[in-house]
Design an enzyme around this catalytic site. Structure first.
Site, PDB file in Angstrom:
ATOM      1  N   SER A 224       0.826  -1.214   0.000  1.00  0.00           N
ATOM      2  CA  SER A 224       0.000   0.000   0.000  1.00  0.00           C
ATOM      3  C   SER A 224       0.861   1.266   0.000  1.00  0.00           C
ATOM      4  O   SER A 224       1.849   1.368   0.734  1.00  0.00           O
ATOM      5  CB  SER A 224      -0.880  -0.013   1.258  1.00  0.00           C
ATOM      6  OG  SER A 224      -1.556   1.217   1.393  1.00  0.00           O
TER       7      SER A 224
ATOM      8  N   CYS B 145      -2.018   3.378  13.676  1.00  0.00           N
ATOM      9  CA  CYS B 145      -2.376   4.737  14.090  1.00  0.00           C
ATOM     10  C   CYS B 145      -3.052   4.657  15.457  1.00  0.00           C
ATOM     11  O   CYS B 145      -3.525   3.597  15.861  1.00  0.00           O
ATOM     12  CB  CYS B 145      -3.317   5.369  13.074  1.00  0.00           C
ATOM     13  SG  CYS B 145      -4.936   4.662  13.107  1.00  0.00           S
TER      14      CYS B 145
ATOM     15  N   GLY C 180      12.244  -0.538   3.062  1.00  0.00           N
ATOM     16  CA  GLY C 180      13.294  -0.862   2.097  1.00  0.00           C
ATOM     17  C   GLY C 180      14.225  -1.957   2.608  1.00  0.00           C
ATOM     18  O   GLY C 180      13.956  -2.599   3.633  1.00  0.00           O
TER      19      GLY C 180
HETATM   20  C1  LIG Z   1       6.256   6.182   0.624  1.00  0.00           C
HETATM   21  C2  LIG Z   1       5.487   5.116   1.345  1.00  0.00           C
HETATM   22  C3  LIG Z   1       4.112   5.246   1.536  1.00  0.00           C
HETATM   23  C4  LIG Z   1       3.403   4.267   2.240  1.00  0.00           C
HETATM   24  N1  LIG Z   1       2.051   4.413   2.398  1.00  0.00           N
HETATM   25  C5  LIG Z   1       1.352   3.458   3.051  1.00  0.00           C
HETATM   26  C6  LIG Z   1      -0.062   3.571   3.178  1.00  0.00           C
HETATM   27  O1  LIG Z   1      -0.696   4.508   2.664  1.00  0.00           O
HETATM   28  N2  LIG Z   1      -0.702   2.599   3.879  1.00  0.00           N
HETATM   29  C7  LIG Z   1      -0.055   1.516   4.426  1.00  0.00           C
HETATM   30  O2  LIG Z   1      -0.708   0.667   5.056  1.00  0.00           O
HETATM   31  N3  LIG Z   1       1.290   1.368   4.277  1.00  0.00           N
HETATM   32  C8  LIG Z   1       1.990   2.318   3.613  1.00  0.00           C
HETATM   33  N4  LIG Z   1       3.339   2.156   3.458  1.00  0.00           N
HETATM   34  C9  LIG Z   1       4.024   0.949   3.995  1.00  0.00           C
HETATM   35  C10 LIG Z   1       4.226  -0.114   2.904  1.00  0.00           C
HETATM   36  O3  LIG Z   1       2.980  -0.555   2.403  1.00  0.00           O
HETATM   37  C11 LIG Z   1       5.013  -1.326   3.455  1.00  0.00           C
HETATM   38  O4  LIG Z   1       4.285  -1.883   4.513  1.00  0.00           O
HETATM   39  C12 LIG Z   1       6.410  -0.968   3.950  1.00  0.00           C
HETATM   40  O5  LIG Z   1       6.978   0.074   3.181  1.00  0.00           O
HETATM   41  C13 LIG Z   1       7.368  -2.172   3.968  1.00  0.00           C
HETATM   42  O6  LIG Z   1       7.590  -2.657   2.661  1.00  0.00           O
HETATM   43  P1  LIG Z   1       8.859  -2.198   1.751  1.00  0.00           P
HETATM   44  O7  LIG Z   1      10.065  -2.247   2.636  1.00  0.00           O
HETATM   45  O8  LIG Z   1       8.897  -3.161   0.608  1.00  0.00           O
HETATM   46  O9  LIG Z   1       8.557  -0.796   1.299  1.00  0.00           O
HETATM   47  C14 LIG Z   1       4.072   3.121   2.754  1.00  0.00           C
HETATM   48  C15 LIG Z   1       5.452   2.987   2.543  1.00  0.00           C
HETATM   49  C16 LIG Z   1       6.160   3.963   1.856  1.00  0.00           C
HETATM   50  C17 LIG Z   1       7.647   3.777   1.636  1.00  0.00           C
END
Ligand SMILES: Cc1cc2nc3c(=O)[nH]c(=O)nc-3n(C[C@H](O)[C@H](O)[C@H](O)COP(=O)(O)O)c2cc1C
Length: 303
Positions: A18, A131, A218
Site C-alpha cells: 500500500s 495509528c 526498504g
Molecule cells: C512512501 C510510502 C508510503 C506508504 N504508504 C502506506 C499507506 O498509505 N498505507 C499503508 O498501510 N502502508 C503504507 N506504506 C508501507 C508499505 O505498504 C510497506 O508496509 C512498507 O513500506 C514495507 O515494505 P517495503 O520495505 O517493501 O517498502 C508506505 C510505505 C512507503 C515507503
C-alpha cells in the site's frame, strides 16, 4: 504460479505494498499498455480515511543507505472523494482491487469497511492499524485487545476478506495476529514501516522530517520482516501477505518459505516501477517454473 488468496484467484503471488505504487499516475505514464502488463496480481490502494487529509508538512522523505524514511502522512481525498475520483480508475485495472483503510476510532473504520464492502469493484479490505485510537489513546495495531475490539466492530460490516496489516512497532506482532484471527480476520499482512527519526544534517538537534518521525522501509527492514513473519506464521493459520524490503525473487521466496501466501513489493517500486513483474519472473525461476513469463511493460530509454 497462480495462487488462491482468501478465495481470490491470483495469477502469481506478487502484489504491491500500500502507498508505494500509484496506479492512476502509472496509467497516465504508460497508457493502456499498463493494463495489458500490470506488474502485480492484485492492486492494494493507498490508505483511505473517512475525512480528506493533506498529509504531513515537508520534508517528507529521508533516504537511507538501504531504504528510506517517509513521513507522507497518508494524504488522501477521504471516503467520498475516493469513491468519486479514485475508485473508478482503480476498478478498471485488470486485477482484483484491495482497498486499504484507516480510522481514528473503531466506528470510523467500521464506516469505511461498510462503504467499501458494499462495492462490487472491491475484492477485499486491508486494515491499516498503525495509528492511534483517539478514544483509548493506544496504537490500534500494537495491542491484541485493541485489535480484537476493532475486529468486533468491523467484522459484521462485510463478508469480504479482511486483512489486518500488522505494525512492527509493538511488543508482539504474533499475539496481535492471534487476536486478529480469533476475532474474524481472514488474513494478516506484515510489516508496515518501523518508526524512525532522521536528524537534520544542518542542525542535528532538529528532526529532518516535517512530521518529526517517519516510517523506515526498504532493504534495511528485510531481515526484520522475515523474522516477524516467522513469528506470526507460528501463531496463526491465516494466509499471510509478507513484505518489507523485497527487491528480488529470492527475497520473495524467503518470505513464502517462511509461511507467506503472497508477497508485496513496496519501496523497490520507487526505484524500478516495473519491479512487481520482475520479482514475479525471478521468483518463477527461483522455484523452477520455467514456463511462467509475465508480460512486462517496455519502457523507452530516457532521452
Ligand atoms: C512512501 C510510502 C508510503 C506508504 N504508504 C502506506 C499507506 O498509505 N498505507 C499503508 O498501510 N502502508 C503504507 N506504506 C508501507 C508499505 O505498504 C510497506 O508496509 C512498507 O513500506 C514495507 O515494505 P517495503 O520495505 O517493501 O517498502 C508506505 C510505505 C512507503 C515507503
Amino acid at each position: 504460479m497462480s495462487v488462491d488468496f482468501c478465495g481470490l484467484e491470483l495469477a502469481h503471488p506478487i502484489v504491491n505494498a500500500s502507498g508505494t505504487f500509484d496506479a492512476i499516475a502509472a496509467r497516465r505514464a504508460f497508457g493502456d499498455a499498463l493494463l495489458e502488463a500490470f506488474p502485480f496480481s492484485a492492486f492494494v490502494s493507498k490508505t483511505v480515511t473517512l475525512a480528506p487529509r493533506q498529509g504531513n508538512p515537508p520534508p517528507r522523505l529521508w533516504e537511507l543507505g538501504a531504504g528510506m524514511v517517509n513521513s507522507i502522512g497518508l494524504p488522501n481525498k477521504g471516503l467520498d472523494g475516493y469513491l468519486a475520483h479514485d475508485l473508478p480508475g482503480l476498478a478498471a485495472l485488470p486485477v482484483p482491487l484491495i482497498v486499504n483503510v484507516m480510522g481514528f476510532t473503531r466506528e470510523e473504520v467500521a464506516t469505511l469497511v461498510e462503504a467499501f464492502g458494499a462495492r462490487d469493484d472491491v475484492a477485499a479490505l486491508e486494515l491499516n492499524v498503525s495509528c492511534p485510537n483517539v478514544k483509548t489513546g493506544m496504537l490500534m495495531g500494537a495491542d491484541p485487545g485493541e485489535v480484537a475490539g476493532l475486529l468486533d466492530a468491523v467484522r459484521p460490516q462485510t463478508d469480504k476478506p479482511l486483512i489486518v496489516k500488522l505494525t512492527p512497532n509493538c511488543t508482539s506482532p504474533g499475539e496481535v495476529a492471534a487476536a486478529a484471527e480469533a476475532h474474524g480476520a481472514d488474513a494478516v499482512s506484515l510489516i508496515n514501516t518501523l518508526r524512525g527519526a532522521p536528524a537534520d544534517p544542518r542542525d542535528p538537534s532538529r528532526p529532518w522530517l516535517g512530521g518529526g518521525t517517519g516510517g523506515v522501509s526498504g532493504p534495511a527492514v528485510r531481515v526484520l520482516a522475515l523474522a516477524l513473519l516467522g513469528e506470526v506464521a507460528a501463531r496463526v493459520s491465516l494466509p499471510i501477505v509478507g513484505m518489507g524490503g523485497v527487491s528480488r525473487g529470492a527475497h520473495a521466496r524467503a518470505l513464502l518459505d517462511a509461511g507467506a501466501t503472497l508477497v508485496a513489493v513496496g519501496t523497490e517500486s520507487f526505484r524500478d516501477p516495473l519491479a512487481g513483474a520482475r520479482v514475479a519472473a525471478e521468483l518463477a525461476r527461483e522455484i523452477g517454473i520455467a514456463e511462467f513469463a509475465p508480460k512486462c511493460l517496455q519502457t523507452s530509454p530516457l532521452p
